[in-house]
Design a protein around this motif. Structure first.
Motif, mmCIF file in Angstrom:
data_model
loop_
_atom_site.group_PDB
_atom_site.id
_atom_site.type_symbol
_atom_site.label_atom_id
_atom_site.label_comp_id
_atom_site.label_asym_id
_atom_site.label_seq_id
_atom_site.Cartn_x
_atom_site.Cartn_y
_atom_site.Cartn_z
ATOM 1 N N THR A 238 174.105 52.534 68.482
ATOM 2 C CA THR A 238 173.371 52.015 67.323
ATOM 3 C C THR A 238 172.452 53.097 66.796
ATOM 4 O OG1 THR A 238 173.368 49.782 68.224
ATOM 5 C CG2 THR A 238 171.739 50.256 66.512
ATOM 6 N N LEU A 239 172.550 53.338 65.499
ATOM 7 C CA LEU A 239 171.676 54.319 64.856
ATOM 8 C C LEU A 239 170.448 53.593 64.311
ATOM 9 C CD1 LEU A 239 171.544 57.325 63.917
ATOM 10 C CD2 LEU A 239 172.463 56.520 61.730
ATOM 11 N N ILE A 240 169.271 54.151 64.608
ATOM 12 C CA ILE A 240 168.053 53.594 64.032
ATOM 13 C C ILE A 240 167.814 54.394 62.756
ATOM 14 C CG2 ILE A 240 165.700 52.807 64.589
ATOM 15 C CD1 ILE A 240 167.745 52.212 66.855
ATOM 16 N N THR A 241 167.792 53.709 61.632
ATOM 17 C CA THR A 241 167.848 54.429 60.368
ATOM 18 C C THR A 241 166.695 54.080 59.424
ATOM 19 O OG1 THR A 241 169.088 54.483 58.307
ATOM 20 C CG2 THR A 241 169.575 52.691 59.757
ATOM 21 N N LEU A 242 166.377 55.030 58.561
ATOM 22 C CA LEU A 242 165.328 54.814 57.563
ATOM 23 C C LEU A 242 165.881 54.047 56.368
ATOM 24 C CD1 LEU A 242 163.542 58.267 57.397
ATOM 25 C CD2 LEU A 242 162.498 56.071 57.955
ATOM 26 N N ASP A 243 167.177 54.102 56.313
ATOM 27 C CA ASP A 243 167.886 53.720 55.137
ATOM 28 C C ASP A 243 168.078 52.212 55.074
ATOM 29 O OD1 ASP A 243 169.938 53.449 53.420
ATOM 30 O OD2 ASP A 243 171.428 54.453 54.675
ATOM 31 N N GLU A 244 167.279 51.563 54.190
ATOM 32 C CA GLU A 244 167.301 50.105 54.131
ATOM 33 C C GLU A 244 168.434 49.592 53.257
ATOM 34 O OE1 GLU A 244 164.087 46.897 52.755
ATOM 35 O OE2 GLU A 244 163.362 48.402 54.158
ATOM 36 N N GLU A 245 168.799 50.417 52.291
ATOM 37 C CA GLU A 245 169.783 49.997 51.301
ATOM 38 C C GLU A 245 171.022 49.369 51.932
ATOM 39 O OE1 GLU A 245 168.636 50.881 47.405
ATOM 40 O OE2 GLU A 245 168.756 52.680 48.615
ATOM 41 N N GLU A 246 171.579 50.144 52.869
ATOM 42 C CA GLU A 246 172.867 49.733 53.403
ATOM 43 C C GLU A 246 172.786 48.438 54.187
ATOM 44 O OE1 GLU A 246 175.473 52.454 54.921
ATOM 45 O OE2 GLU A 246 174.726 54.145 53.756
ATOM 46 N N SER A 247 171.559 48.153 54.692
ATOM 47 C CA SER A 247 171.491 46.927 55.470
ATOM 48 C C SER A 247 171.315 45.701 54.570
ATOM 49 C CB SER A 247 170.400 47.001 56.532
ATOM 50 O OG SER A 247 169.318 47.695 56.044
ATOM 51 N N MET A 248 171.220 45.936 53.230
ATOM 52 C CA MET A 248 171.095 44.800 52.326
ATOM 53 C C MET A 248 172.300 43.870 52.428
ATOM 54 S SD MET A 248 168.220 45.078 50.998
ATOM 55 C CE MET A 248 168.014 44.126 49.491
ATOM 56 N N GLU A 249 173.439 44.441 52.749
ATOM 57 C CA GLU A 249 174.629 43.593 52.835
ATOM 58 C C GLU A 249 174.690 42.831 54.145
ATOM 59 O OE1 GLU A 249 177.709 46.430 52.403
ATOM 60 O OE2 GLU A 249 176.754 47.193 50.586
ATOM 61 N N GLN A 250 173.831 43.230 55.056
ATOM 62 C CA GLN A 250 173.858 42.585 56.358
ATOM 63 C C GLN A 250 173.204 41.209 56.272
ATOM 64 O OE1 GLN A 250 172.092 45.332 59.055
ATOM 65 N NE2 GLN A 250 173.930 46.580 59.173
ATOM 66 N N PRO A 251 173.348 40.424 57.322
ATOM 67 C CA PRO A 251 172.741 39.099 57.298
ATOM 68 C C PRO A 251 171.226 39.176 57.088
ATOM 69 C CG PRO A 251 174.020 39.461 59.314
ATOM 70 C CD PRO A 251 174.026 40.735 58.563
ATOM 71 N N ILE A 252 170.644 38.055 56.704
ATOM 72 C CA ILE A 252 169.199 37.988 56.436
ATOM 73 C C ILE A 252 168.413 38.355 57.690
ATOM 74 C CG2 ILE A 252 167.339 36.452 55.693
ATOM 75 C CD1 ILE A 252 169.645 34.652 54.566
ATOM 76 N N ILE A 253 168.918 37.870 58.811
ATOM 77 C CA ILE A 253 168.280 38.148 60.087
ATOM 78 C C ILE A 253 169.090 39.201 60.830
ATOM 79 C CG2 ILE A 253 167.677 37.136 62.342
ATOM 80 C CD1 ILE A 253 166.008 36.243 59.905
ATOM 81 N N SER A 254 168.437 40.266 61.266
ATOM 82 C CA SER A 254 169.161 41.305 62.006
ATOM 83 C C SER A 254 169.156 41.006 63.490
ATOM 84 C CB SER A 254 168.499 42.665 61.806
ATOM 85 O OG SER A 254 168.546 43.003 60.464
ATOM 86 N N GLY A 255 168.070 40.413 63.962
ATOM 87 C CA GLY A 255 168.008 40.195 65.393
ATOM 88 C C GLY A 255 167.010 39.132 65.796
ATOM 89 N N ILE A 256 167.139 38.737 67.051
ATOM 90 C CA ILE A 256 166.228 37.752 67.635
ATOM 91 C C ILE A 256 165.608 38.379 68.881
ATOM 92 C CG2 ILE A 256 166.051 35.457 68.681
ATOM 93 C CD1 ILE A 256 168.597 34.737 67.042
ATOM 94 N N ALA A 257 164.289 38.394 68.923
ATOM 95 C CA ALA A 257 163.591 38.967 70.074
ATOM 96 C C ALA A 257 162.858 37.843 70.795
ATOM 97 C CB ALA A 257 162.598 40.023 69.611
ATOM 98 N N PHE A 258 162.615 38.044 72.072
ATOM 99 C CA PHE A 258 161.831 37.030 72.787
ATOM 100 C C PHE A 258 160.993 37.690 73.871
ATOM 101 C CE2 PHE A 258 164.676 37.284 76.350
ATOM 102 C CZ PHE A 258 165.912 37.543 75.778
ATOM 103 N N ASN A 259 160.012 36.954 74.311
ATOM 104 C CA ASN A 259 159.025 37.529 75.201
ATOM 105 C C ASN A 259 158.481 36.437 76.116
ATOM 106 O OD1 ASN A 259 156.880 38.829 76.326
ATOM 107 N ND2 ASN A 259 155.960 39.474 74.402
ATOM 108 N N ARG A 260 158.609 36.687 77.426
ATOM 109 C CA ARG A 260 158.073 35.708 78.382
ATOM 110 C C ARG A 260 156.736 36.163 78.938
ATOM 111 N NH1 ARG A 260 163.044 33.106 80.517
ATOM 112 N NH2 ARG A 260 164.744 34.473 79.909
ATOM 113 N N ASP A 261 156.209 37.240 78.393
ATOM 114 C CA ASP A 261 155.033 37.859 79.013
ATOM 115 C C ASP A 261 153.710 37.369 78.461
ATOM 116 O OD1 ASP A 261 156.644 39.338 80.583
ATOM 117 O OD2 ASP A 261 156.633 41.112 79.295
ATOM 118 N N GLU A 262 153.719 36.246 77.756
ATOM 119 C CA GLU A 262 152.448 35.796 77.188
ATOM 120 C C GLU A 262 151.959 34.527 77.854
ATOM 121 O OE1 GLU A 262 151.925 35.947 72.954
ATOM 122 O OE2 GLU A 262 153.166 37.734 72.787
#
Ligand code: ADP
Ligand code: ASP
Ligand code: MG
Length: 411
Positions: A238-262
């Motif tokens: 996976t490339l971490i990119t500055l380029d937002e344009e291309e991700s416009m075609e991607q779904p509204i949500i890119s990912g789901i994160a979670f945290n049990r440390d709180e």
């Protein structure tokens, strides 16, 4: 010919056998003509083992000494990898953080990198050696060994890549890229070809430990081309990119994160007067406890309930401080809850789409999951729920936002 910084995580150097596999991989790149700097973590489990040892002496070990000790994990792996490289005919040399002079501030166990002296590394590369650098550690102005916080080897890798003006920083780990969510929790999670720095920053800060947040910050700030890859499987990662344009075609949500440390703390029945938030959170912050989410409920009898979350490690400390505040303010009671988890949806697509939050709440409601707290920003929505529903919630959201891999494609 390129200059590449490669970082290998704990499981990738978890045994002598694996270290030899890493050496073989590094050799391939070098045979290709590239200059290589390798950053390694401690063998998997080693940092935890060392911390446990310290905790047998004291529940809260002196931070300076803890750093002296936990930094040894990485010192072992740099030497082993250098030996493995030399054994297969690749000239190599290992350096600890302080030998390179990775200068940090003095915040033991969570130090920040201030400056890296790249001279020696350049000299070694010029002499044809692979340079193996210990991740996770540095040295402060006074010469004390410091460490960069859990997962900090990622940050060493990226910071070195920035300092050396490397062509790419490759983070090798035990998954083949950044996924829509932790693939160990959701079997239908999908690898992303690209994710923007902004999204990755949110994912990392909201609990996806695939990259340490400071590594992403560094990469964004210094425009370091950053890629997450599997240590022992071929693939684009996976490339971490500055380029937002291309991700416009991607779904509204890119990912789901979670945290049990709180953990969640509530102070009930506080007189509802100006300055109440400061009266509560001032002492909490003075006790060096960082607060994450905050909710204040307006009650009808001129009192208010005030709820906030802190890191689970800070729970007992915060509870004690809050009980003192409650006495001073004449509050009704203090309630603590460690059985909570935070689930967040992240995506730059949220900027251009309405109704994302309500879609999230609907999906959770359908599973009968109660939302205890909510917080939003431009590209994320987070909720606090009961911990036992965490996996169910993540799966439900993954499906609701159409992130599931088509049948047969998931892990
Ligand atoms: P390393 O020791 O190589 O630094 P980590 O354990 O720190 O590896 O990070 C890799 C782990 O991150 C994976 O094994 C995976 O379980 C977890 N992870 C959490 N969220 C994600 C995600 N969105 N994509 C990929 N991996 C994730
Ligand atoms: N060994 C350290 C840790 O376990 C640093 C790292 O792996 O990135 O947190
Ligand atoms: Mg890690």
């Amino acid at each position: 010919m390129a200059l590449i910084v490669q970082k290998f995580g704990g499981t990738s150097v978890g045994s002598v056998d694996r270290i030899e596999q890493v050496a073989a991989k590094v050799k391939k790149f070098r045979d290709n003509g590239d200059d290589i700097v390798v950053v390694v973590s401690a063998m998997s489990g080693e940092t935890n083992r060392l911390i446990d040892l310290a905790k047998q002496i004291s529940e809260q070990p002196v931070a300076r000494e803890l750093d002296v000790m936990v930094s040894t994990g990485e010192q072992v792996t740099i030497a082993l990898l250098a030996m493995a490289l030399i054994k297969i005919g690749v000239p190599a040399v290992s350096y600890t953080g302080s030998q390179v002079r990775i200068l940090t501030d003095s915040a033991h166990t969570k130090a920040r990198i201030l400056q890296i002296d790249s001279q020696q590394i350049h000299k070694e590369l010029k002499a044809g050696r692979v340079v193996v650098v210990a991740g996770f550690q540095g040295v402060d102005e006074a010469g004390n060994i410091t460490t960069l916080g859990r997962g900090g080897s990622d940050t060493t890798g990226v910071a070195l890549a920035a300092a050396l003006k490397a062509d790419e920083c490759q983070i090798y780990t035990d998954v083949d890229g950044v996924y829509t969510t932790d693939p160990r929790v959701v079997a239908k999670a999908q690898r992303l070809d690209k994710i923007t720095f902004e999204e990755m920053l949110e994912m990392a800060s909201l609990g996806s430990k695939v990259l340490q947040i400071r590594a992403v910050e560094f990469a964004g700030k210094y425009s370091v081309p950053l890629r997450v890859l599997h240590s022992f499987q071929e693939g684009p990662g996976t490339l971490i990119t500055l380029d937002e344009e291309e991700s416009m075609e991607q779904p509204i949500i890119s990912g789901i994160a979670f945290n049990r440390d709180e953990a969640k703390l509530t102070i009930r029945g506080v007189p509802d007067t100006p300055g109440v938030a400061f009266k509560i959170l001032g002492p909490i912050s003075s006790a060096n406890v960082e607060v994450d989410m905050i909710v204040q409920n307006v009650a009808h009898d001129n009192t208010t309930d005030f709820t906030f979350t802190v890191h689970r490690n800070d729970y007992h400390n915060a509870l004690q401080v809050l009980e003192g505040i409650a006495r001073d303010m004449g509050a009704r009671e203090v309630i603590g809850d460690v059985d909570i988890a935070k689930v967040s949806i992240v995506g730059v697509g949220m900027r251009s789409h309405a109704g994302v939050a309500s879609r999230m709440f609907e999906a959770l409601a359908k599973e009968n999951i109660n939302i205890q707290m909510i917080s939003t920003s431009e590209i994320k929505v987070s909720v606090v729920i009961e911990e036992k529903y965490l996996e169910l919630a993540v799966r439900a959201l993954h499906t609701a936002f159409e992130l599931d891999a088509p049948a047969g494609k998931g892990e």
